[in-house]
Design an enzyme around this catalytic site. Sequence first.
Site, mmCIF file in Angstrom:
data_model
loop_
_atom_site.group_PDB
_atom_site.id
_atom_site.type_symbol
_atom_site.label_atom_id
_atom_site.label_comp_id
_atom_site.label_asym_id
_atom_site.label_seq_id
_atom_site.Cartn_x
_atom_site.Cartn_y
_atom_site.Cartn_z
ATOM 1 N N GLU A 57 0.732 -1.074 0.014
ATOM 2 C CA GLU A 57 0.088 0.003 -0.106
ATOM 3 C C GLU A 57 0.779 1.333 -0.193
ATOM 4 O O GLU A 57 0.423 2.275 0.840
ATOM 5 C CB GLU A 57 -0.917 0.130 1.215
ATOM 6 N N GLU A 87 -6.830 -8.072 -0.880
ATOM 7 C CA GLU A 87 -7.385 -8.020 0.561
ATOM 8 C C GLU A 87 -8.679 -8.025 0.440
ATOM 9 O O GLU A 87 -9.187 -7.176 0.043
ATOM 10 C CB GLU A 87 -6.595 -7.097 1.392
#
Length: 663
Positions: free
Chosen positions: A182, A262
């Site tokens: 991220e 995710e």
Amino acid sequence: MGLPALGLLLAAGLLHTQASPSARSFQLDYEHNCFRKDGAPFRYISGSIHYARIPRPAWRDRLLKMYMSGLSAVQVYIPWNYHETLPGVYDFTGNRDVEAFLDLTAELGLLVILRPGPYICAEWEMGGLPAWLLWKPDIILRTSNPAYLAAVDSWLHVLLPKIKPRLYHQGGNIISVQVENEYGSYYACDHGYLRHLLGSFRALLGSEVLLFTTDSTGAQELRCGTLQGLYATVDFGPGSNVTEAFGAQRRVEPRGPLVNSEYYTGWLDYWGEAHASTSAAWVARGLEDMLQLGASTNMQVVTRQRAQPPGQWASPLAFIPLGSGQHGPYMFHGGTNFAYWSGADYKGQYKPVTTSYDYDAPLSEAGDPTEKLFAIRTVISKFQPLPAGPMPPATPKYAYGWVALQKYADLLDVLDVLCPSGPIQSQFPLTFEALKQVHGFVVYHTQLPWDVPDPAMLGAPPHSICDRGYVMLQKEYQGTLERDGQTTLHVTGRAGDSLDILMENMGRISFGANTSDFKGLLGNLSLNSRPLSNWLIYPLAIDTTVQQGWPHTALPKSSSGGRVGPAFYTGTFETPGIAWDTFVKFPGWSKGLLWINGFNLGRYWSCRGPQQTLFVPGSVLHAGRPNNITVLELEGAPPTPLLLFLDHPLYNRTLGCSTMATE
Ligand SMILES: *[C@@H]1O[C@H](CO)[C@@H](O)[C@H](O)[C@H]1NC(C)=O
Ligand SMILES: *[C@@H]1O[C@H](CO)[C@@H](O)[C@H](O)[C@H]1NC(C)=O
Ligand SMILES: *[C@@H]1O[C@H](CO)[C@@H](O)[C@H](O)[C@H]1NC(C)=O
Ligand SMILES: *[C@@H]1O[C@H](CO)[C@@H](O)[C@H](O)[C@H]1NC(C)=O
Ligand SMILES: *[C@@H]1O[C@H](CO)[C@@H](O)[C@H](O)[C@H]1NC(C)=O
């Protein structure tokens, strides 16, 4: 490296496939928007598991239960700071033997999506970055800063050679490797850093392995987190609009498999907040919706055993991992933040994460199948066959009952044992990082420089108590200073009276701009605004000492009878027969740490909650001889110090804390 590297990768892959279709390969197919394994279209359902949060004797049990749930792959983070404990000092032994863990995944027939960072977030201490990086106070983490890159490269040169022979095309079970995590959510947006990582990963892992990034679906995140040469995937939870979320991925990755890296099954807890939970029905429905989305366009979940011809892949929903939300968690099995490994968030204030990382995940903290696991397994079974055989049952738990403890000594009376090299003298306070203390505790000792007949304000500038300071005057506990909380106390005394502050590190921030989270007294402590000076600073080696058997093996101390302030308590208990898993409750205790047989089971904070019990894996207990309990209580023990061992956890109870806990 940029486009050319990727082009080369694909060209090499295609040639490879054509030359020998049976050779092992795992690749992107941009034409048919899918992955190809050994030349055939492929997708998988995966779940996250954090080996660093599970004692090694339980690894096989947890992986087997994941396999029996119908998962074909596991996602595995590698926390850098768990392995490179000091610069150039590596630990891959015991619970940290990541290669043994990867061996087990292969043995059980699971594929691996590896996420080696170097930054992982994961609500882990400092997002997996080693705190010793901050020994250079000007270092700029997660950027092209030379000091940071040098440390990263030296780590990758140790780690990645262990990984390379385990890559799928090399005969192993690792099908893809994530670079950073991220990164688009990080303020720095330094593409030079991502390019550097791409170069290092390629140099150490070769040109064939599939490298990818994962970001949330915002335009800014996808701009900053992606790089040509790294396949861009997105993460989003069950509440998101799947069409819009994959639309975001399509804007940066116009062709190739659509990937949600995710998908969260639950959420984490912070100390002092309510226990989080996500309903099994909601998680299962979200999963089914994703699978149905594919089914409506003739998509099926294809496992290793059942490949589909390319023509049937109209909707390329490629892999559906179970777990995670906007910045981290996504767990199939969470586990426990033992010792000092829990991280913290910064959301307007510092928010430390609880010791349990149960996460309301499909497998509980103790590794037991939950209602959510069975709901997910049922959904999976509608799309692909489950492995034959029953789900292994929950492991037995045992309620060992009440165990009496005795006070051993006040912490200030055993500084010679906990800090054998003696204190460091300093005019003004030094941070943990300046002292090279990574975790735990440091005592700052000085004397009142003048008489204080009327209450005077003892305080520190904003943001300089990191994270809690237990204040003792003449060895009497006065109260606690707290980051983003109470940062002043009133004291009275005489010139020469001893003043001690025990500073506690509650875990470094794991996400956002503030991961340079220095610990200790970061500014001057002052009395009525006059800075105090002439400190003796004691970095404490509590864990080393307790691991060596102290205080059980030490001579008894004649302890002052008081119940408040930082002190050690000891006790023993025996397990009848087999040493089963158990949960320990701290009735009337305030806050502290628990060790059993030298193993640090993590922080308890009964008065703040919501977690009321610590998980004790049976593997830390000994059958047939006494188990040695050591508790460091920081604020106040109950009048009769007892622990209660239960056969179930308590995760959601918030009791009031009074500053003088039990007085
Ligand atoms: C998802 O987003 C798309 C595109 O914006 C929209 O057409 C669709 O109605 C949304 N679906 C739901 C369930 O909100
Ligand atoms: C936890 O307790 C709080 C306060 O009693 C309550 O609001 C919340 O719903 C509970 N959460 C769960 C998951 O039980
Ligand atoms: C970082 O911490 C400071 C206070 O220490 C705070 O003012 C700032 O908002 C934080 N920044 C982020 C991005 O969380
Ligand atoms: C502490 O006070 C001294 C003297 O006023 C000052 O020189 C020093 O910079 C201060 N330290 C910090 C960390 O603020
Ligand atoms: C517990 O402490 C005793 C000393 O009281 C020591 O002899 C024994 O080895 C310890 N047991 C364990 C399991 O550490």
